[in-house]
Scaffold this motif. Structure first.
Motif, PDB file in Angstrom:
ATOM      1  N   PHE A  15       0.831  -1.205   0.000  1.00  0.00           N
ATOM      2  CA  PHE A  15       0.000   0.000   0.000  1.00  0.00           C
ATOM      3  C   PHE A  15       0.868   1.258   0.000  1.00  0.00           C
ATOM      4  CE2 PHE A  15      -2.692   3.239   2.052  1.00  0.00           C
ATOM      5  CZ  PHE A  15      -3.705   3.277   1.115  1.00  0.00           C
ATOM      6  N   SER A  16       1.962   1.233   0.761  1.00  0.00           N
ATOM      7  CA  SER A  16       2.892   2.368   0.759  1.00  0.00           C
ATOM      8  C   SER A  16       3.505   2.562  -0.623  1.00  0.00           C
ATOM      9  CB  SER A  16       4.006   2.139   1.784  1.00  0.00           C
ATOM     10  OG  SER A  16       3.489   2.119   3.080  1.00  0.00           O
ATOM     11  N   CYS A  17       3.850   1.457  -1.276  1.00  0.00           N
ATOM     12  CA  CYS A  17       4.409   1.506  -2.630  1.00  0.00           C
ATOM     13  C   CYS A  17       3.385   2.092  -3.602  1.00  0.00           C
ATOM     14  CB  CYS A  17       4.838   0.112  -3.064  1.00  0.00           C
ATOM     15  SG  CYS A  17       5.529   0.030  -4.732  1.00  0.00           S
ATOM     16  N   LEU A  18       2.148   1.655  -3.493  1.00  0.00           N
ATOM     17  CA  LEU A  18       1.075   2.149  -4.359  1.00  0.00           C
ATOM     18  C   LEU A  18       0.933   3.661  -4.221  1.00  0.00           C
ATOM     19  CD1 LEU A  18      -2.205   0.749  -5.338  1.00  0.00           C
ATOM     20  CD2 LEU A  18      -2.374   2.710  -3.844  1.00  0.00           C
ATOM     21  N   ARG A  19       0.914   4.160  -3.001  1.00  0.00           N
ATOM     22  CA  ARG A  19       0.778   5.602  -2.771  1.00  0.00           C
ATOM     23  C   ARG A  19       1.989   6.358  -3.298  1.00  0.00           C
ATOM     24  NH1 ARG A  19      -1.218   7.353   2.837  1.00  0.00           N
ATOM     25  NH2 ARG A  19      -1.216   9.275   1.670  1.00  0.00           N
ATOM     26  N   MET A  20       3.176   5.784  -3.123  1.00  0.00           N
ATOM     27  CA  MET A  20       4.401   6.408  -3.602  1.00  0.00           C
ATOM     28  C   MET A  20       4.375   6.518  -5.130  1.00  0.00           C
ATOM     29  SD  MET A  20       8.295   4.988  -3.156  1.00  0.00           S
ATOM     30  CE  MET A  20       7.801   3.363  -3.661  1.00  0.00           C
ATOM     31  N   LEU A  21       3.938   5.448  -5.803  1.00  0.00           N
ATOM     32  CA  LEU A  21       3.898   5.452  -7.265  1.00  0.00           C
ATOM     33  C   LEU A  21       2.813   6.386  -7.791  1.00  0.00           C
ATOM     34  CD1 LEU A  21       4.484   1.682  -8.029  1.00  0.00           C
ATOM     35  CD2 LEU A  21       6.141   3.552  -8.087  1.00  0.00           C
ATOM     36  N   GLU A  22       1.668   6.398  -7.139  1.00  0.00           N
ATOM     37  CA  GLU A  22       0.615   7.308  -7.580  1.00  0.00           C
ATOM     38  C   GLU A  22       1.050   8.758  -7.431  1.00  0.00           C
ATOM     39  OE1 GLU A  22      -2.946   6.018  -5.548  1.00  0.00           O
ATOM     40  OE2 GLU A  22      -3.419   4.636  -7.184  1.00  0.00           O
ATOM     41  N   GLY A  23       1.901   9.053  -6.443  1.00  0.00           N
ATOM     42  CA  GLY A  23       2.455  10.393  -6.282  1.00  0.00           C
ATOM     43  C   GLY A  23       3.356  10.784  -7.442  1.00  0.00           C
ATOM     44  N   ALA A  24       3.892   9.767  -8.133  1.00  0.00           N
ATOM     45  CA  ALA A  24       4.748  10.015  -9.298  1.00  0.00           C
ATOM     46  C   ALA A  24       3.946   9.943 -10.602  1.00  0.00           C
ATOM     47  CB  ALA A  24       5.891   8.997  -9.333  1.00  0.00           C
ATOM     48  N   GLY A  25       2.617   9.784 -10.496  1.00  0.00           N
ATOM     49  CA  GLY A  25       1.765   9.744 -11.688  1.00  0.00           C
ATOM     50  C   GLY A  25       1.614   8.373 -12.307  1.00  0.00           C
ATOM     51  N   VAL A  26       1.996   7.315 -11.583  1.00  0.00           N
ATOM     52  CA  VAL A  26       1.875   5.945 -12.093  1.00  0.00           C
ATOM     53  C   VAL A  26       0.605   5.332 -11.518  1.00  0.00           C
ATOM     54  CG1 VAL A  26       2.922   3.651 -12.133  1.00  0.00           C
ATOM     55  CG2 VAL A  26       4.375   5.677 -12.276  1.00  0.00           C
ATOM     56  N   SER A  27      -0.318   4.943 -12.379  1.00  0.00           N
ATOM     57  CA  SER A  27      -1.549   4.304 -11.943  1.00  0.00           C
ATOM     58  C   SER A  27      -1.240   2.871 -11.499  1.00  0.00           C
ATOM     59  CB  SER A  27      -2.551   4.295 -13.101  1.00  0.00           C
ATOM     60  OG  SER A  27      -3.740   3.687 -12.701  1.00  0.00           O
ATOM     61  N   ALA A  28      -1.726   2.486 -10.310  1.00  0.00           N
ATOM     62  CA  ALA A  28      -1.376   1.187  -9.742  1.00  0.00           C
ATOM     63  C   ALA A  28      -2.575   0.561  -9.044  1.00  0.00           C
ATOM     64  CB  ALA A  28      -0.226   1.352  -8.759  1.00  0.00           C
ATOM     65  N   VAL A  29      -2.531  -0.779  -8.884  1.00  0.00           N
ATOM     66  CA  VAL A  29      -3.588  -1.537  -8.227  1.00  0.00           C
ATOM     67  C   VAL A  29      -2.940  -2.554  -7.289  1.00  0.00           C
ATOM     68  CG1 VAL A  29      -5.503  -3.143  -8.604  1.00  0.00           C
ATOM     69  CG2 VAL A  29      -5.089  -1.324 -10.241  1.00  0.00           C
ATOM     70  N   LEU A  30      -3.484  -2.688  -6.066  1.00  0.00           N
ATOM     71  CA  LEU A  30      -3.011  -3.721  -5.142  1.00  0.00           C
ATOM     72  C   LEU A  30      -3.558  -5.077  -5.568  1.00  0.00           C
ATOM     73  CD1 LEU A  30      -3.389  -2.441  -1.464  1.00  0.00           C
ATOM     74  CD2 LEU A  30      -1.309  -3.017  -2.671  1.00  0.00           C
ATOM     75  N   ARG A  31      -2.697  -6.069  -5.614  1.00  0.00           N
ATOM     76  CA  ARG A  31      -3.108  -7.431  -5.990  1.00  0.00           C
ATOM     77  C   ARG A  31      -2.222  -8.430  -5.279  1.00  0.00           C
ATOM     78  NH1 ARG A  31      -6.473  -8.277 -10.795  1.00  0.00           N
ATOM     79  NH2 ARG A  31      -5.764 -10.364 -10.385  1.00  0.00           N
ATOM     80  N   LYS A  32      -2.711  -9.635  -5.085  1.00  0.00           N
ATOM     81  CA  LYS A  32      -1.858 -10.723  -4.629  1.00  0.00           C
ATOM     82  C   LYS A  32      -1.061 -11.196  -5.843  1.00  0.00           C
ATOM     83  CE  LYS A  32      -1.845 -12.913  -1.152  1.00  0.00           C
ATOM     84  NZ  LYS A  32      -0.884 -12.856  -0.058  1.00  0.00           N
ATOM     85  N   PRO A  33       0.238 -11.459  -5.694  1.00  0.00           N
ATOM     86  CA  PRO A  33       1.017 -11.962  -6.829  1.00  0.00           C
ATOM     87  C   PRO A  33       0.645 -13.413  -7.132  1.00  0.00           C
ATOM     88  CG  PRO A  33       2.390 -11.801  -4.870  1.00  0.00           C
ATOM     89  CD  PRO A  33       1.041 -11.224  -4.517  1.00  0.00           C
ATOM     90  N   LEU A  34       1.021 -13.861  -8.313  1.00  0.00           N
ATOM     91  CA  LEU A  34       0.781 -15.259  -8.662  1.00  0.00           C
ATOM     92  C   LEU A  34       1.420 -16.161  -7.623  1.00  0.00           C
ATOM     93  CD1 LEU A  34       1.530 -15.130 -12.483  1.00  0.00           C
ATOM     94  CD2 LEU A  34      -0.696 -15.324 -11.384  1.00  0.00           C
ATOM     95  N   ARG A  35       0.797 -17.294  -7.350  1.00  0.00           N
ATOM     96  CA  ARG A  35       1.325 -18.209  -6.344  1.00  0.00           C
ATOM     97  C   ARG A  35       2.768 -18.614  -6.626  1.00  0.00           C
ATOM     98  NH1 ARG A  35      -1.145 -21.946  -2.558  1.00  0.00           N
ATOM     99  NH2 ARG A  35      -3.068 -20.901  -2.124  1.00  0.00           N
ATOM    100  N   ALA A  36       3.073 -18.850  -7.872  1.00  0.00           N
ATOM    101  CA  ALA A  36       4.427 -19.270  -8.243  1.00  0.00           C
ATOM    102  C   ALA A  36       5.441 -18.151  -8.021  1.00  0.00           C
ATOM    103  CB  ALA A  36       4.451 -19.710  -9.703  1.00  0.00           C
TER     104      ALA A  36
END
Length: 79
Positions: A15-36
């Protein structure tokens, strides 16, 4: 469409990463990564467009943010 996943140690870190990236103008979404691609059960990811990856990496470097891993994938492969 090509996407990139920035895998973080926890949901809070992601969530901190998402907010940091959105502050730089990068649209982002929180997701669980693939199991592998998970290193542990607590891992969470931030999904962005692959075209925004260089901007995201620059921002993470500026803020001394170190994710577990970064990988790219096609939308058809999930993530």
């Amino acid at each position: 469409m090509r996407r990139a996943m920035i895998v973080c140690h926890s949901q809070t870190e992601a969530f901190s990463c998402l907010r940091m990236l959105e502050g730089a103008g990068v649209s982002a979404v929180l997701r669980k990564p693939l199991r592998a691609k998970q290193d542990n059960a607590c891992a969470w990811g931030v999904r962005i467009r692959a075209a925004d990856l260089m901007t995201a990496q620059r921002r993470m470097q500026e803020k001394n943010f170190m994710p577990i891993r970064v990988y790219t994938f096609d939308d058809e492969n999930g993530g």
